[in-house]
Design an enzyme around this catalytic site. Structure first.
Site, mmCIF file in Angstrom:
data_model
loop_
_atom_site.group_PDB
_atom_site.id
_atom_site.type_symbol
_atom_site.label_atom_id
_atom_site.label_comp_id
_atom_site.label_asym_id
_atom_site.label_seq_id
_atom_site.Cartn_x
_atom_site.Cartn_y
_atom_site.Cartn_z
ATOM 1 N N ARG A 261 -6.065 -4.226 3.826
ATOM 2 C CA ARG A 261 -6.315 -4.160 5.269
ATOM 3 C C ARG A 261 -7.083 -5.379 5.788
ATOM 4 N NH1 ARG A 261 -6.835 1.062 7.482
ATOM 5 N NH2 ARG A 261 -7.511 1.715 5.421
ATOM 6 N N CYS A 327 10.963 14.523 17.388
ATOM 7 C CA CYS A 327 10.807 15.949 17.704
ATOM 8 C C CYS A 327 9.646 16.581 16.966
ATOM 9 C CB CYS A 327 12.088 16.682 17.341
ATOM 10 S SG CYS A 327 13.503 15.870 18.031
HETATM 11 N N1 LLP Z 1 -6.930 -1.221 -4.499
HETATM 12 C C1 LLP Z 1 -6.627 0.065 -4.726
HETATM 13 C C2 LLP Z 1 -6.684 0.578 -6.091
HETATM 14 C C3 LLP Z 1 -6.254 0.893 -3.653
HETATM 15 O O1 LLP Z 1 -5.965 2.167 -3.870
HETATM 16 C C4 LLP Z 1 -6.197 0.353 -2.341
HETATM 17 C C5 LLP Z 1 -5.799 1.185 -1.204
HETATM 18 C C6 LLP Z 1 -6.517 -1.007 -2.164
HETATM 19 C C7 LLP Z 1 -6.897 -1.761 -3.263
HETATM 20 C C8 LLP Z 1 -6.490 -1.668 -0.814
HETATM 21 O O2 LLP Z 1 -7.407 -1.092 0.047
HETATM 22 P P1 LLP Z 1 -7.774 -1.790 1.446
HETATM 23 O O3 LLP Z 1 -8.432 -3.104 1.153
HETATM 24 O O4 LLP Z 1 -6.526 -1.954 2.199
HETATM 25 O O5 LLP Z 1 -8.711 -0.832 2.088
HETATM 26 N N2 LLP Z 1 -2.812 4.361 4.267
HETATM 27 C C9 LLP Z 1 -4.235 4.343 4.505
HETATM 28 C C10 LLP Z 1 -4.948 3.488 3.499
HETATM 29 C C11 LLP Z 1 -4.707 3.897 2.067
HETATM 30 C C12 LLP Z 1 -5.398 2.997 1.090
HETATM 31 C C13 LLP Z 1 -4.935 3.267 -0.298
HETATM 32 N N3 LLP Z 1 -5.479 2.414 -1.304
HETATM 33 C C14 LLP Z 1 -4.485 3.887 5.926
HETATM 34 O O6 LLP Z 1 -3.513 3.696 6.669
HETATM 35 O O7 LLP Z 1 -5.632 3.771 6.358
#
Ligand code: LLP
Length: 400
Positions: A261, A327
């Site tokens: 993110r 829907c």
């Molecule tokens: N590493 C691992 C082991 C992870 O499980 C994740 C995200 C990341 C790195 C990356 O995380 P970030 O830097 O993006 O926070 N769909 C959800 C977010 C799910 C995150 C899952 N794991 C949303 O839309 O907020």
């Protein structure tokens, strides 16, 4: 950004990413960590478009992958195998085998059973598998429960005592080479404290392991850096890096980061067109051509994304929900926002959608996935074509 022109050229709904922003974010993070050896492994799950990955690969990024599909994407986009790590609680035998054959940097193991599987597969291949173990530090990341992963009630990783046992087992196995340690406590985290608490706990474990002659080289601090969607304050990168360094005093390790993110979230805009406005009793709805299948976060997590109207004409604004054509009552992109009166064809921009936007999209209601475009050095280009109806039925048609 000239949204009118982009809508005219590429039609809507449309994902737009600012590649210059992505490169800047990468550079800022890398610079913050420059006092130590580090490797930024971009978490592909946030946005796995090949052009996005390629852009980061050119900057020097590695990849954090959770499926063999993501590993293949990383390789196609030009990321070297030795910069790829493979995480996830449920890797299949075939995925493990392929990953080992591809000689990636390491497999992040999440359980004892998986460690044994990796060992058996490495034995079949007559090779030693480089691994790290995901340790659950039991830290509350204080984020949305669906995206919090560092507590012992979550399905991720193993706890400290188990980790120790597994490292000793791996050290004594001919087919396992434990070179890394990993933690990831959640996503969209906006305070430094949980990161540092976790890092301190895991660093202490590394010290104990080194005393037991387990030769850990990579300290993987996961992803999770939060971004500004509404009024959140981002963690200061310098403080983040210095804080992590302070937990690693006396340890000579390469720091791995797995941001998703943080790198891409605020690079993205979702452009959608108004179809109708309507009122049900007192409630005002703006019905647009984009929907929950294109951007699931509002429906799934009640996530907030800023909405703006392009070329606002009316100054009279009232409360409205922005909803799609699917829907389901849960099909909304925004709720209770003060928005000006719109008309058919007005353009709305949904902000901060570069991460977990397109990558979580689906074909629900037989809606083709939308096009994605990049803006780089002021020039726009298509990076994924809009799906056609024929694309949707291709794999079924031949089975009729
Ligand atoms: N590493 C691992 C082991 C992870 O499980 C994740 C995200 C990341 C790195 C990356 O995380 P970030 O830097 O993006 O926070 N769909 C959800 C977010 C799910 C995150 C899952 N794991 C949303 O839309 O907020």
């Amino acid at each position: 950004m000239n949204f009118q022109a982009l809508a005219k050229k590429y039609d809507t709904p449309l994902y737009i990413y600012d590649f210059d922003y992505i490169k800047d974010r990468y550079k800022n993070l890398k610079t913050a960590f420059k006092a130590r050896k580090s490797l930024i492994c971009y978490a592909l799950k946030a946005n796995s478009n090949l052009s996005v990955i390629k852009t980061l690969a050119k900057e020097g990024a590695g990849a954090d992958c959770v499926s063999i599909g993501e590993i293949k994407r990383a390789l196609i986009a030009g990321i070297d195998p030795y910069k790829i790590i493979f995480s996830g609680v449920g890797k299949s035998d075939n995925e493990i085998k392929e990953a080992l054959k591809l000689k990636i940097l390491m497999v992040n193991v999440e359980s004892e059973a998986e460690l044994k599987r990796v060992e058996e597969i490495a034995k079949e291949l007559n090779n030693a598998a480089r691994i790290s173990i995901r340790v659950n530090p039991n830290i509350d990341a204080k984020t949305h429960p669906y995206i919090s992963t560092g507590l012992d009630e979550n399905k991720f990783g193993v706890d400290i005592e188990v980790a120790k046992k597994l490292y000793l087992y791996a050290k004594n196995s001919k087919y396992l080479d434990p070179i890394g340690i990993h933690f990831h406590i959640g996503s969209q985290i906006t305070t430094l404290k949980p990161f540092l608490e976790a890092s301190k706990i895991i660093a202490q474990l590394v010290k104990n392991l080194i005393a037991l002659e387990v030769d850990i080289k990579f300290f993987d601090i996961g992803g999770g850096l939060g971004i500004k969607y509404e009024d959140e304050k981002e963690i200061d990168l310098y403080e983040y890096a210095q804080g992590i360094f302070s937990t690693l005093k006396g340890l000579d390790l390469t720091i791995l980061l797995e941001p998703g993110r943080f790198l891409v979230g605020n690079s993205g805009y979702f452009l959608t067109k108004v179809l109708y406005e309507k009122k049900n009793s007192s409630k005002r709805f703006i019905i647009v051509d984009g929907a929950m299948n294109d951007l699931l976060r509002p429906s799934l997590y009640d996530a907030f994304h800023k909405v703006s109207v392009v070329d606002e004409e009316s100054s009279h604004s009232t409360l409205a929900d922005v909803v799609g054509p699917i829907c389901e009552s849960g099909d909304f992109l925004a709720k209770d926002r003060i928005l000006p009166k719109t008309k058919k064809g007005s353009l709305l921009v949904i902000h901060s959608v570069g991460a977990y936007g397109f990558s979580m999209s689906s074909n629900y209601n037989s809606r083709p996935k939308v096009a994605e475009i990049a803006i780089e050095d002021g020039i726009d280009r298509i990076i994924r074509k809009r799906e056609s109806f024929e694309d949707l039925i291709r794999l079924e048609e031949e089975c009729l």
